[in-house]
Structure formats: structure tokens, C-alpha cells
Motif scaffolding. Structure first.
Motif, short mmCIF file in Angstrom:
data_model
loop_
_atom_site.label_atom_id
_atom_site.label_comp_id
_atom_site.label_asym_id
_atom_site.label_seq_id
_atom_site.Cartn_x
_atom_site.Cartn_y
_atom_site.Cartn_z
N CYS A 182 0.86 -1.18 0.00
CA CYS A 182 0.00 0.00 0.00
C CYS A 182 0.89 1.23 0.00
O CYS A 182 2.10 1.14 0.18
CB CYS A 182 -0.95 0.00 1.20
N GLY A 183 0.29 2.37 -0.19
CA GLY A 183 1.07 3.60 -0.21
C GLY A 183 0.41 4.61 -1.14
O GLY A 183 -0.67 4.37 -1.66
N PRO A 184 1.06 5.77 -1.31
CA PRO A 184 2.42 6.11 -0.88
C PRO A 184 2.47 6.87 0.45
O PRO A 184 3.52 7.37 0.82
CB PRO A 184 2.92 7.00 -2.01
N ASP A 185 1.32 7.00 1.16
CA ASP A 185 1.28 7.80 2.40
C ASP A 185 1.84 9.19 2.14
O ASP A 185 2.77 9.66 2.79
CB ASP A 185 2.08 7.10 3.51
N GLN A 186 1.23 9.87 1.19
CA GLN A 186 1.67 11.19 0.73
C GLN A 186 0.56 12.20 0.98
O GLN A 186 -0.62 11.84 1.10
CB GLN A 186 1.99 11.10 -0.77
N GLN A 209 -3.79 -1.03 -1.94
CA GLN A 209 -4.40 0.17 -1.34
C GLN A 209 -3.62 1.40 -1.77
O GLN A 209 -2.38 1.39 -1.76
CB GLN A 209 -4.37 0.10 0.20
N LEU A 210 -4.34 2.46 -2.11
CA LEU A 210 -3.72 3.77 -2.30
C LEU A 210 -4.05 4.60 -1.07
O LEU A 210 -5.22 4.76 -0.70
CB LEU A 210 -4.26 4.45 -3.56
N THR A 211 -3.05 5.12 -0.43
CA THR A 211 -3.25 5.84 0.83
C THR A 211 -2.63 7.23 0.75
O THR A 211 -1.60 7.43 0.10
CB THR A 211 -2.62 5.08 2.01
N GLN A 212 -3.28 8.18 1.40
CA GLN A 212 -2.73 9.53 1.45
C GLN A 212 -3.08 10.16 2.79
O GLN A 212 -3.94 9.69 3.51
CB GLN A 212 -3.29 10.39 0.32
#
Length: 227
Positions: A182-186, A209-212
Motif C-alpha cells: 500500500c502507499g504512498p502515504d503522501q 491500497q492507495l493511501t494519502q
């Protein structure tokens, strides 16, 4: 006592006045409930640095931290992300295998799935693979997915970012072929999200998962006086 009675009476009058001015009707549509909320929706995130022992050699995340286990179970927390800026901070040591074992041994009684972040900036694929191998062999049932890095703003070129990301992802897959990512936690970055979905959203990409990050009132450490 008289002051309490007076205040209560005032509030009651105010509420009655408001109620008579406007009527609100709430209905629940049981036939069309909408999208299901994931069982992992309720989660918390902690810095990678918190895995390291303190000055007394005690780890925060450990199975013996009974009060913290109780807090997690009482609140119904189901997801525990380990990451944050310290995941990529060069001045903070990468957690050891003993640190990771303590984390996952905590996660079991706490009843959570773990999102575990490995280092991207100046990170070594071999180091990520070593931790992934440990998790695969002992804690696969507790892992949700791996995150690679945190807020990769330091890579201005998407191709440079993906080259590093892919190298670490492939090193992990070499020892844990079923691993998900998952990521990119941006901070909100539509272009980055679109590129990641295009490049790694297929089955072989293993990006699930795409996460921000989202700050409704602005960045907390910049606007701490206003929040």
C-alpha cells in the motif's frame, strides 16, 4: 444549588425554543445500506521510531503492555500502521528483528492487522527482505500489507521513485511472494496516485491500497496554534 437550577432552566427554555422553531427528521434506509465499511476501517498510526526500546530498554509495543492491549480491544481498533516520517529518517535506526517481533507479538492479543512500513529513502532492499522474511515465517496472519517509504516528496522524478520502490518490492516478494503493498502515504497528490494505480494496480503489481494523508484543518505542526 440555586445557580444550578437557574442554569438548567435557562438551557431547557433555550432547547424548547429551538425545538419549536425547526423540526428535523432522520430516517434509515435499511434496503439500500450503501457500501460496506471495512472491518479494518478503525485504525491508528504510529511512528516507526516507537518500535525502538527506550532508555530503559523497554519497548512500547510488546505483548506485556497489557494496558495498551486493553485500550486497543476496548476501542475496537483493528488496524495498526507503523510508519510516519521516522520510517525514512536517516538519523533514526531501522528497527531490529527483535523490535519487529515485539510489535507483532503485541498485535496478536490486541486483535489488529499491521501495515508495516520499510525504508525507501536510502533504504536497502536486503534489509527490507530480511524483515519481510521474518514476518512471512511467523506473522503472516497478522500482516495487512507493506508500505514502502513515507511521503516520497524527495523524489521529484516519478521514474526514480518507482525504480527504488520496485527494487524494494521485488526484494520482499522474493521471500514473501503473497505479500501485498500500500502507499504512498503522501499529502494529496492526484498525479502520483494516478501513476501508481496505472503502474502497479494490476494483480502482479501487488498494490492493493492507495493511501494519502489528509489534514482538514491544515498541517498540524504548522498550524498547531489554530488547530
Amino acid at each position: 444549588m440555586r445557580k444550578s437550577i437557574l442554569v438548567s432552566g435557562t438551557l431547557l427554555v433555550a432547547m424548547m425554543t429551538w425545538a419549536s422553531a425547526e423540526t428535523i427528521t432522520v430516517t434509515v434506509n435499511t434496503r439500500q445500506p450503501g457500501a460496506d465499511i471495512s472491518a479494518l476501517a478503525l485504525g491508528v498510526s504510529y511512528e516507526t521510531s516507537l518500535l525502538l526500546p527506550n532508555k530503559e530498554g523497554i519497548r512500547y509495543f510488546r505483548p506485556g503492555n497489557k494496558p495498551l492491549v486493553k485500550v486497543f480491544r476496548t476501542l475496537g481498533i483493528k488496524s495498526l500502521r507503523i510508519g510516519g516520517n521516522s520510517a525514512d529518517a536517516e538519523n533514526i535506526p531501522i528497527p531490529s528483528e527483535a523490535d519487529v517481533r515485539a510489535l507483532f507479538e503485541f498485535a496478536k492479543p490486541a486483535g489488529v492487522k499491521v501495515i508495516y512500513s520499510v525504508r525507501l529513502k536510502e533504504g536497502e532492499p536486503e534489509s527490507a527482505a530480511r524483515i519481510a522474511k521474518l514476518i512471512h515465517e511467523r506473522y503472516a496472519d497478522v500482516l495487512d500489507c507493506f508500505a514502502i517509504g513515507n511521503e516520497p516528496y524527495y523524489y521529484k522524478d516519478f521514474s526514480l521513485y518507482t525504480n527504488r520502490w520496485v527494487a524494494i518490492r521485488n526484494a520482499i516478494l522474493a521471500v514473501y511472494s503473497e505479500a501485498n503493498f500500500c502507499g504512498p502515504d503522501q499529502n494529496p497528490n492526484p498525479e502520483l496516485m494516478k501513476n501508481l494505480a496505472r503502474e502497479f494496480g494490476h494483480a502482479s503489481g501487488r498494490l492493493v491500497q492507495l493511501t494519502q494523508h489528509s489534514y482538514p484543518f491544515g498541517c498540524a505542526y504548522r498550524n498547531y496554534k489554530e488547530v
